[in-house]
Design an enzyme around this catalytic site. Structure first.
Site, mmCIF file in Angstrom:
data_model
loop_
_atom_site.group_PDB
_atom_site.id
_atom_site.type_symbol
_atom_site.label_atom_id
_atom_site.label_comp_id
_atom_site.label_asym_id
_atom_site.label_seq_id
_atom_site.Cartn_x
_atom_site.Cartn_y
_atom_site.Cartn_z
ATOM 1 N N LYS A 1 0.810 -1.235 0.000
ATOM 2 C CA LYS A 1 0.000 0.000 0.000
ATOM 3 C C LYS A 1 0.834 1.271 0.000
ATOM 4 C CE LYS A 1 -4.184 -1.709 2.285
ATOM 5 N NZ LYS A 1 -5.179 -1.370 3.306
ATOM 6 N N ASP B 1 -10.021 3.209 2.437
ATOM 7 C CA ASP B 1 -10.150 2.592 3.770
ATOM 8 C C ASP B 1 -10.906 3.498 4.752
ATOM 9 O OD1 ASP B 1 -8.944 0.155 3.222
ATOM 10 O OD2 ASP B 1 -6.935 0.900 3.648
#
Ligand code: ATR
Length: 266
Positions: free
Chosen positions: A66, A102
């Site tokens: 990520k 997220d």
């Protein structure tokens, strides 16, 4: 033409994303596919380049890529910049857009259950905590207290987002007056140690949520429910964070439903 997306991780076999997106592709009768792509860290750059060359629609990026993905995209949205991680790639006309969904997933999962926005307590200071703190700030929480086993990591996160810290040893005391308690550590996950926390000082009206979803009802959520606190499990965050990517790649905004939850739990 069949549109292709997938999840890039190392390892990636545990990911629920292929089943999740597969369910939506079937449900909305879309000519598309969503794959699991095991990609080693040293191959991430060349893999993403190959996605553009093959005309793929994009994909999700998971552990451990990520942060590295930030350096491999052409553009980044404000969430990815603030959180310091990219979890969604959208490829259009050869341009790779990196975003982070997220915080959106966390917010959508708890939104219907939020009562007060005065004080939030966040356990943990890793990548997930960054997304959660960003989301809590956007939700307007007046005080956000981060507590973490390694104090330096809590301090760094607190500095980044201008929030408070509390020593891990005194995490119980931090619960006083909280409107929400969020576990972002891996404690309580199947196969990991349990999260030791006494909830006595937490108001009974406080929402308790865990980003761990295996088991679905973590020992923290069991303890919270036993004393009457409202709880939200972590599966919904995973489902909601997937919505923007699916919509961008396949052109339909998919719904998070109880039927989908049941499907993924069987
Ligand atoms: P993620 O990106 O999912 O947040 P991570 O960056 O590895 O994963 O963060 C894991 C979090 O769980 C960290 O806050 C970690 O605490 P440390 O910063 O002290 O490592 C926390 N964690 C993991 N195991 C723990 C344990 N046994 N006790 C307390 N905290 C733990």
């Amino acid at each position: 033409m069949t549109k292709t997306a997938g999840v890039i991780g190392w390892p990636v076999s545990h990911s629920l994303s292929p089943r999740l997106h597969g369910y939506w592709l079937d449900k909305y009768r879309i000519d598309g596919e969503y794959k699991a792509w095991p990609v080693k860290p040293e191959e991430l750059g060349s893999f993403i380049t190959s996605m553009v060359e093959k005309g793929f629609a994009g994909g999700n990026v998971t552990v451990p890529h990520k942060e590295a993905a930030m350096r491999l995209v052409n553009e980044m949205d404000a969430e990815a910049k603030a959180i310091g991680a990219v979890n969604t790639l959208v490829i259009s006309k050869g341009i790779i857009q990196g975003s982070n969904t997220d915080a959106y997933g966390f917010t959508e999962n708890i939104r219907p259950f939020i009562k007060g926005t005065n004080k939030a307590v966040v356990l943990g200071a890793g990548g997930a905590a960054r997304a959660v703190v960003h989301a809590l700030k956007k939700l307007g929480f007046a005080r956000i207290v981060v507590t973490n086993r390694t104090p330096e990591k809590a301090e760094a996160l607190a500095k980044l987002f201008s929030v408070e810290t509390a020593p891990w040893e005194y995490r119980m005391a931090a619960l006083e007056g909280a409107d929400i308690l969020v576990n972002t550590t891996s404690l309580g996950m199947t196969g990991k140690e349990n999260l030791e926390i006494d909830l006595s000082l937490l108001p009974k009206t406080a929402l308790v949520t865990d980003i761990v979803y295996a088991p679905l009802i973590t020992p923290l959520l069991v303890a919270a429910r036993a004393r009457g606190n409202p709880t939200v499990d972590g599966l919904g965050m995973l489902l909601h964070q997937a919505v923007p990517g699916f919509e961008a790649w396949f052109g339909v905004k998919p719904e998070v439903t109880d039927e989908l939850r049941r499907y993924l739990l069987t």
